[in-house]
Design a protein around this motif. Structure first.
Motif, PDB file in Angstrom:
ATOM      1  N   ALA A   1       0.957  -1.101  -0.170  1.00 18.09           N
ATOM      2  CA  ALA A   1       0.075  -0.103  -0.181  1.00 18.09           C
ATOM      3  C   ALA A   1       0.950   1.018  -0.105  1.00 18.09           C
ATOM      4  O   ALA A   1       2.037   1.172   0.681  1.00 18.09           O
ATOM      5  CB  ALA A   1      -0.984   0.098   1.192  1.00 18.09           C
ATOM      6  N   ASP A   2       0.290   2.485  -0.683  1.00 16.78           N
ATOM      7  CA  ASP A   2       1.086   3.548  -0.751  1.00 16.78           C
ATOM      8  C   ASP A   2       1.255   3.849   0.827  1.00 16.78           C
ATOM      9  O   ASP A   2       0.449   3.553   1.670  1.00 16.78           O
ATOM     10  CB  ASP A   2       0.553   4.441  -1.398  1.00 16.78           C
ATOM     11  CG  ASP A   2      -0.738   5.039  -0.977  1.00 16.78           C
ATOM     12  OD1 ASP A   2      -1.115   5.800  -0.303  1.00 16.78           O
ATOM     13  OD2 ASP A   2      -1.975   4.396  -1.791  1.00 16.78           O
ATOM     14  N   PRO A   3       2.130   4.944   1.156  1.00 16.92           N
ATOM     15  CA  PRO A   3       2.226   5.219   2.586  1.00 16.92           C
ATOM     16  C   PRO A   3       1.037   5.956   3.094  1.00 16.92           C
ATOM     17  O   PRO A   3       0.889   5.639   4.271  1.00 16.92           O
ATOM     18  CB  PRO A   3       3.437   6.296   2.404  1.00 16.92           C
ATOM     19  CG  PRO A   3       4.075   6.184   1.300  1.00 16.92           C
ATOM     20  CD  PRO A   3       3.256   5.241   0.161  1.00 16.92           C
ATOM     21  N   ASP A   4       0.386   6.812   2.416  1.00 19.99           N
ATOM     22  CA  ASP A   4      -0.940   7.387   3.317  1.00 19.99           C
ATOM     23  C   ASP A   4      -1.791   6.283   3.487  1.00 19.99           C
ATOM     24  O   ASP A   4      -2.546   6.178   4.759  1.00 19.99           O
ATOM     25  CB  ASP A   4      -1.469   8.299   2.497  1.00 19.99           C
ATOM     26  CG  ASP A   4      -0.681   9.729   2.255  1.00 19.99           C
ATOM     27  OD1 ASP A   4       0.463   9.896   3.144  1.00 19.99           O
ATOM     28  OD2 ASP A   4      -0.691  10.475   1.220  1.00 19.99           O
ATOM     29  N   ARG A   5      -2.202   5.399   2.484  1.00 19.71           N
ATOM     30  CA  ARG A   5      -3.127   4.241   2.980  1.00 19.71           C
ATOM     31  C   ARG A   5      -2.428   3.387   3.957  1.00 19.71           C
ATOM     32  O   ARG A   5      -3.235   2.946   4.676  1.00 19.71           O
ATOM     33  CB  ARG A   5      -3.194   3.606   1.444  1.00 19.71           C
ATOM     34  CG  ARG A   5      -4.671   2.543   1.660  1.00 19.71           C
ATOM     35  CD  ARG A   5      -4.718   1.968   0.238  1.00 19.71           C
ATOM     36  NE  ARG A   5      -5.430   2.951  -0.654  1.00 19.71           N
ATOM     37  CZ  ARG A   5      -6.470   2.751  -1.074  1.00 19.71           C
ATOM     38  NH1 ARG A   5      -7.210   1.774  -1.013  1.00 19.71           N
ATOM     39  NH2 ARG A   5      -6.974   3.531  -2.029  1.00 19.71           N
ATOM     40  N   ALA A   6      -1.340   2.968   3.927  1.00 21.09           N
ATOM     41  CA  ALA A   6      -0.738   2.002   4.806  1.00 21.09           C
ATOM     42  C   ALA A   6      -0.917   2.843   6.284  1.00 21.09           C
ATOM     43  O   ALA A   6      -1.308   1.946   7.254  1.00 21.09           O
ATOM     44  CB  ALA A   6       0.682   1.965   4.472  1.00 21.09           C
ATOM     45  N   LYS A   7      -0.691   4.253   6.685  1.00 21.40           N
ATOM     46  CA  LYS A   7      -0.942   4.682   7.750  1.00 21.40           C
ATOM     47  C   LYS A   7      -2.297   4.684   8.117  1.00 21.40           C
ATOM     48  O   LYS A   7      -2.642   4.360   9.334  1.00 21.40           O
ATOM     49  CB  LYS A   7      -0.282   6.198   7.644  1.00 21.40           C
ATOM     50  CG  LYS A   7      -0.539   6.914   8.878  1.00 21.40           C
ATOM     51  CD  LYS A   7       0.092   8.398   8.659  1.00 21.40           C
ATOM     52  CE  LYS A   7       0.146   9.096   9.997  1.00 21.40           C
ATOM     53  NZ  LYS A   7       0.441  10.449   9.806  1.00 21.40           N
ATOM     54  N   ALA A   8      -3.281   4.906   7.236  1.00 24.38           N
ATOM     55  CA  ALA A   8      -4.795   4.826   7.621  1.00 24.38           C
ATOM     56  C   ALA A   8      -5.049   3.143   8.149  1.00 24.38           C
ATOM     57  O   ALA A   8      -5.728   3.265   9.033  1.00 24.38           O
ATOM     58  CB  ALA A   8      -5.477   5.101   6.490  1.00 24.38           C
ATOM     59  N   ILE A   9      -4.588   2.548   7.406  1.00 24.89           N
ATOM     60  CA  ILE A   9      -4.632   0.999   7.764  1.00 24.89           C
ATOM     61  C   ILE A   9      -4.305   0.727   8.902  1.00 24.89           C
ATOM     62  O   ILE A   9      -4.986  -0.122   9.881  1.00 24.89           O
ATOM     63  CB  ILE A   9      -4.242  -0.058   6.777  1.00 24.89           C
ATOM     64  CG1 ILE A   9      -5.163   0.144   5.407  1.00 24.89           C
ATOM     65  CG2 ILE A   9      -4.471  -1.499   6.937  1.00 24.89           C
ATOM     66  CD1 ILE A   9      -4.464  -0.603   4.095  1.00 24.89           C
ATOM     67  N   LEU A  10      -3.050   1.097   9.371  1.00 20.53           N
ATOM     68  CA  LEU A  10      -2.383   0.506  10.468  1.00 20.53           C
ATOM     69  C   LEU A  10      -2.975   1.274  11.697  1.00 20.53           C
ATOM     70  O   LEU A  10      -3.029   0.727  12.887  1.00 20.53           O
ATOM     71  CB  LEU A  10      -0.894   0.956  10.559  1.00 20.53           C
ATOM     72  CG  LEU A  10       0.031   0.043   9.416  1.00 20.53           C
ATOM     73  CD1 LEU A  10       1.267   0.573   9.344  1.00 20.53           C
ATOM     74  CD2 LEU A  10      -0.213  -1.345   9.602  1.00 20.53           C
ATOM     75  N   SER A  11      -3.632   2.421  11.469  1.00 21.16           N
ATOM     76  CA  SER A  11      -4.015   3.317  12.746  1.00 21.16           C
ATOM     77  C   SER A  11      -5.563   2.893  12.998  1.00 21.16           C
ATOM     78  O   SER A  11      -6.126   3.247  13.749  1.00 21.16           O
ATOM     79  CB  SER A  11      -3.921   4.738  12.477  1.00 21.16           C
ATOM     80  OG  SER A  11      -4.522   5.236  11.223  1.00 21.16           O
ATOM     81  N   ASN A  12      -6.205   1.830  11.863  1.00 22.97           N
ATOM     82  CA  ASN A  12      -7.732   1.901  11.968  1.00 22.97           C
ATOM     83  C   ASN A  12      -7.807   0.693  13.231  1.00 22.97           C
ATOM     84  O   ASN A  12      -7.173  -0.352  13.266  1.00 22.97           O
ATOM     85  CB  ASN A  12      -8.100   0.867  10.748  1.00 22.97           C
ATOM     86  CG  ASN A  12      -9.567   0.900  10.817  1.00 22.97           C
ATOM     87  OD1 ASN A  12      -9.934  -0.221  11.233  1.00 22.97           O
ATOM     88  ND2 ASN A  12     -10.170   1.570  10.222  1.00 22.97           N
ATOM     89  N   PRO A  13      -8.636   1.063  14.209  1.00 30.11           N
ATOM     90  CA  PRO A  13      -8.860   0.146  15.237  1.00 30.11           C
ATOM     91  C   PRO A  13      -9.540  -1.401  14.797  1.00 30.11           C
ATOM     92  O   PRO A  13      -8.960  -2.362  15.695  1.00 30.11           O
ATOM     93  CB  PRO A  13     -10.118   0.913  16.129  1.00 30.11           C
ATOM     94  CG  PRO A  13     -10.017   2.267  15.584  1.00 30.11           C
ATOM     95  CD  PRO A  13      -9.309   2.147  14.026  1.00 30.11           C
ATOM     96  N   PHE A  14     -10.149  -1.371  13.755  1.00 27.79           N
ATOM     97  CA  PHE A  14     -10.462  -2.981  13.512  1.00 27.79           C
ATOM     98  C   PHE A  14      -9.285  -3.582  12.785  1.00 27.79           C
ATOM     99  O   PHE A  14      -9.209  -4.817  13.249  1.00 27.79           O
ATOM    100  CB  PHE A  14     -11.706  -2.783  12.356  1.00 27.79           C
ATOM    101  CG  PHE A  14     -12.122  -4.132  11.987  1.00 27.79           C
ATOM    102  CD1 PHE A  14     -12.827  -4.915  12.574  1.00 27.79           C
ATOM    103  CD2 PHE A  14     -11.607  -4.608  10.631  1.00 27.79           C
ATOM    104  CE1 PHE A  14     -13.323  -6.216  11.933  1.00 27.79           C
ATOM    105  CE2 PHE A  14     -12.050  -5.844  10.253  1.00 27.79           C
ATOM    106  CZ  PHE A  14     -12.717  -6.531  10.933  1.00 27.79           C
ATOM    107  N   TYR A  15      -8.314  -2.966  12.493  1.00 35.69           N
ATOM    108  CA  TYR A  15      -7.258  -3.477  11.715  1.00 35.69           C
ATOM    109  C   TYR A  15      -6.465  -4.070  13.065  1.00 35.69           C
ATOM    110  O   TYR A  15      -6.109  -5.102  13.128  1.00 35.69           O
ATOM    111  CB  TYR A  15      -6.532  -2.696  10.805  1.00 35.69           C
ATOM    112  CG  TYR A  15      -4.876  -3.319  10.618  1.00 35.69           C
ATOM    113  CD1 TYR A  15      -4.929  -4.267   9.587  1.00 35.69           C
ATOM    114  CD2 TYR A  15      -3.956  -2.668  11.348  1.00 35.69           C
ATOM    115  CE1 TYR A  15      -3.538  -4.753   9.388  1.00 35.69           C
ATOM    116  CE2 TYR A  15      -2.887  -3.066  11.133  1.00 35.69           C
ATOM    117  CZ  TYR A  15      -2.508  -4.279  10.344  1.00 35.69           C
ATOM    118  OH  TYR A  15      -1.253  -4.953   9.979  1.00 35.69           O
TER     119      TYR A  15
END
Length: 473
Positions: A106-120
Motif C-alpha cells: 500500500a502507498d504510505p498514506d493508505r498504509a498509515k490509515a490501515i495501521l491506525s484503524n482500530p478494526f485492523y
C-alpha cells in the motif's frame, strides 16, 4: 500386524536431498513438534545445509534450546553449530507480519490509515485464523527470498494443526463473502453515488448492525475494508501460491505424534487429510517411545517375583530359601551386568537379583493418567535400615530384608514399565494397520526436557536411527 511391518523413515536422506526445500512438522498439541523441528534444523545445518527454523510456538522453547535470548520476526543465526552449514531461527510475530504486508503493498498514506484503524489493530492482533494465515505469508516470504537451502516449519499449536492448510481457503471465503462485498460497495461506487447507496441502500442494514456491533465499530470496519480493497486480491494470490508451494515436490510433511491413543488418532486424521489435499507426506515421527533393557522379563513374572519376595517364606517350599530362583535360567538381565553379593551368596540370591534390577532399571519411568513421565533412579533409593538390636532368632538378617524390599520395589516398577510398553505397542500397531504405507521414525523417551543444542543433537541422532528403543518392538 506389528510396527516392524512399517517402513522406517529415513531422516538423513530427506535432510541431505537438495531438492527438499521445506519440511512442515504438524500434529496435535503437546507431542513435541517444536523440539522435532528444532532438532531437524540442527541436524540439517550440521550436515552442511543453510537452514531457517520458523516456529509459531509462543512458549519460546526454541529460543532457549538454541541459546538465543529471544526470537522475533527476523531470522537470527544460532551460534555453536558444528559443521559447514548455518542455522537461523525465528518466531512468527503475527501482527508484525501483517504490518509488513500492508507496508509493502500500500502507498504510505493508505498504509498509515490501515495501521491506525482500530478494526485492523484487533484483526492483526488476534482475529480467529489470522495466525495460521500469517504463518503461510511468512513461509511464502522466506521461500521467495531464496536465502536458505531448507525451511523447517513448526505449525501453530491449534486444536487442529491443519488449520495451517485451511487458512488460504478461509481467507478467500472471507474476502468473497456478501458482507465484505456490501461494505466495499460504497467505496467502489465512490462520490455522491456511493454516499447515496450507503444512505439509502444500506440504511436498514447499518442501523441494525450499528445496534448490534456499535456505530463506531461498524464505521471502523467500513473504513478498513475501503482502505484494504486494493490489497485483497494480493492476499488471495499469495495465499494460493503458498498453498501450491506446499503441494510441490520440494515440500515434505512430517506428522508428529506420541505413542498414545488420542495422539495417534489425530495423526491418522492428519495423514488422511494430507492425502486428500495432495500434500507430500514424508512419514510419521513417533516421540517419547519407551523401552527397557530387561524386556524379556514380562510384567506378570516381575509381579510374581515381587510378591514372592514380599511374602513370608514357606518352610515347606524347597525354593523358599531362594525365591529369585523362580525367575528364569538367565535371571532378570544378562549376568555380565550384575554384581556378586558381598556375603558369598549365589548369582540367584535376592542380592544378585537386586543388583541386576538396579543395573537394568536405572532409567525406569512410568506414565501417569495425564501422560507425564516420572524418572526414578534406584541409586537414590535408600534401603530400609533396621536396628541390629531388633534382630532376633525369628527375624531375617536386616540387610537381607532391605535388599529384598528394594528388589521387590524395582520389580514392580519394571512391571509398570512393561505395561506401558505393551500399551504403546498396541496403539502403534493400530496406526500401522490403518496406514501401513506411512514410514515411521521412533524417538526414545529422554529422562528430562531438551533445553540446549546438545539435547537437540541427541533427538536428531535418535530421529536418524529411526528404530524403536530396546524392548519397544
Amino acid at each position: 500386524m506389528t510396527l516392524d511391518a512399517a517402513e522406517p523413515l529415513a531422516i538423513d536422506p530427506l535432510l541431505d536431498d537438495p531438492g527438499t526445500r521445506i519440511i512442515v512438522c504438524c500434529g496435535s498439541g503437546g507431542v513435541g513438534k517444536t523440539t522435532t523441528a528444532a532438532a531437524l534444523g540442527v541436524r540439517a545445518a550440521e550436515r552442511g545445509r543453510k537452514v531457517v527454523v520458523l516456529t509459531i510456538d509462543p512458549a519460546r522453547r526454541l529460543a532457549q534450546s538454541m541459546g538465543i535470548d529471544s526470537l522475533d520476526n527476523t531470522p537470527r543465526r544460532v551460534k555453536d553449530v558444528e559443521g559447514d552449514g548455518e542455522l537461523h531461527a525465528m518466531m512468527l510475530d503475527m501482527k508484525r507480519t501483517f504490518d509488513e504486508i500492508v507496508e509493502a503493498h500500500a502507498d504510505p498514506d493508505r498504509a498509515k490509515a490501515i495501521l491506525s484503524n482500530p478494526f485492523y489493530q484487533s484483526l492483526s492482533a488476534g482475529f480467529a485464523g489470522t495466525q495460521e494465515y500469517m504463518a503461510m505469508e511468512k513461509l511464502g516470504q522466506l521461500r521467495a527470498r531464496d536465502e536458505w537451502d531448507l525451511i523447517v516449519v513448526d505449525t501453530p499449536p491449534s486444536r487442529s494443526a491443519l488449520d495451517f492448510l485451511d487458512a488460504p481457503k478461509r481467507l478467500g471465503s472471507f474476502l468473497d463473502g456478501k458482507f465484505i462485498k456490501l461494505l466495499m460497495a460504497p467505496a467502489k461506487m465512490g462520490g455522491r453515488a456511493g454516499m447515496k447507496f450507503l444512505n439509502v441502500g444500506m440504511s436498514m442494514m447499518t442501523g441494525t448492525l450499528g445496534k448490534l456491533l456499535g456505530g463506531p465499530f461498524l464505521h471502523d470496519v467500513q473504513t478498513f475494508v475501503a482502505a484494504m480493497d486494493t490489497m485483497f486480491g494480493g492476499f488471495r494470490t499469495r495465499a494460493d501460491a503458498t498453498y501450491r508451494l506446499l503441494q510441490a515436490p520440494g515440500t515434505a510433511f512430517l506428522v508428529v505424534a506420541a505413542p498414545e491413543r488420542d495422539a495417534l488418532r489425530e495423526a491418522a486424521y492428519f495423514v488422511e487429510r494430507l492425502a486428500a489435499d495432495d500434500m507430500p507426506l514424508a512419514g510419521l515421527v513417533l516421540n517419547r517411545v519407551h523401552g527397557s533393557a530387561a524386556s524379556r522379563l514380562s510384567a506378570e513374572r516381575a509381579l510374581a517375583a515381587a510378591e514372592s519376595l514380599e511374602e513370608p517364606p514357606d518352610p515347606a517350599d524347597p525354593s523358599a530359601e531362594n525365591p529369585a530362583e523362580n525367575l528364569d535360567d538367565r535371571r532378570i538381565v544378562d549376568q555380565e551386568a550384575g554384581k556378586a553379593g558381598d556375603r558369598g551368596s549365589s548369582d540367584s540370591s535376592p542380592h544378585a537379583v537386586a543388583s541386576h534390577a538396579h543395573a537394568s532399571n536405572a532409567d525406569v519411568s512410568h506414565a501417569d493418567a495425564a501422560g507425564e513421565h516420572v524418572g526414578i533412579d534406584p541409586d537414590q533409593v535408600e534401603p530400609v535400615r533396621m536396628d541390629p538390636d531388633q534382630a532376633g532368632p525369628d527375624r531375617e538378617d536386616p540387610d537381607q530384608e532391605s535388599v529384598e524390599r528394594l528388589t521387590a520395589g524395582l520389580l514392580r516398577l519394571h512391571a509398570e514399565r512393561m505395561q506401558v510398553l505393551a500399551r504403546e505397542q498396541r496403539t502403534r500397531d493400530r496406526f500401522t494397520a490403518l496406514h501401513p504405507e506411512v514410514p515411521v521414525a521412533e524417538v526414545a523417551a529422554l529422562p528430562g526436557d531438551v533445553h540446549d543444542l546438545a539435547g537437540l543433537r541427541i533427538i536428531g541422532d535418535r530421529l536418524a536411527a529411526g528404530g524403536p528403543p530396546a524392548g519397544a518392538a
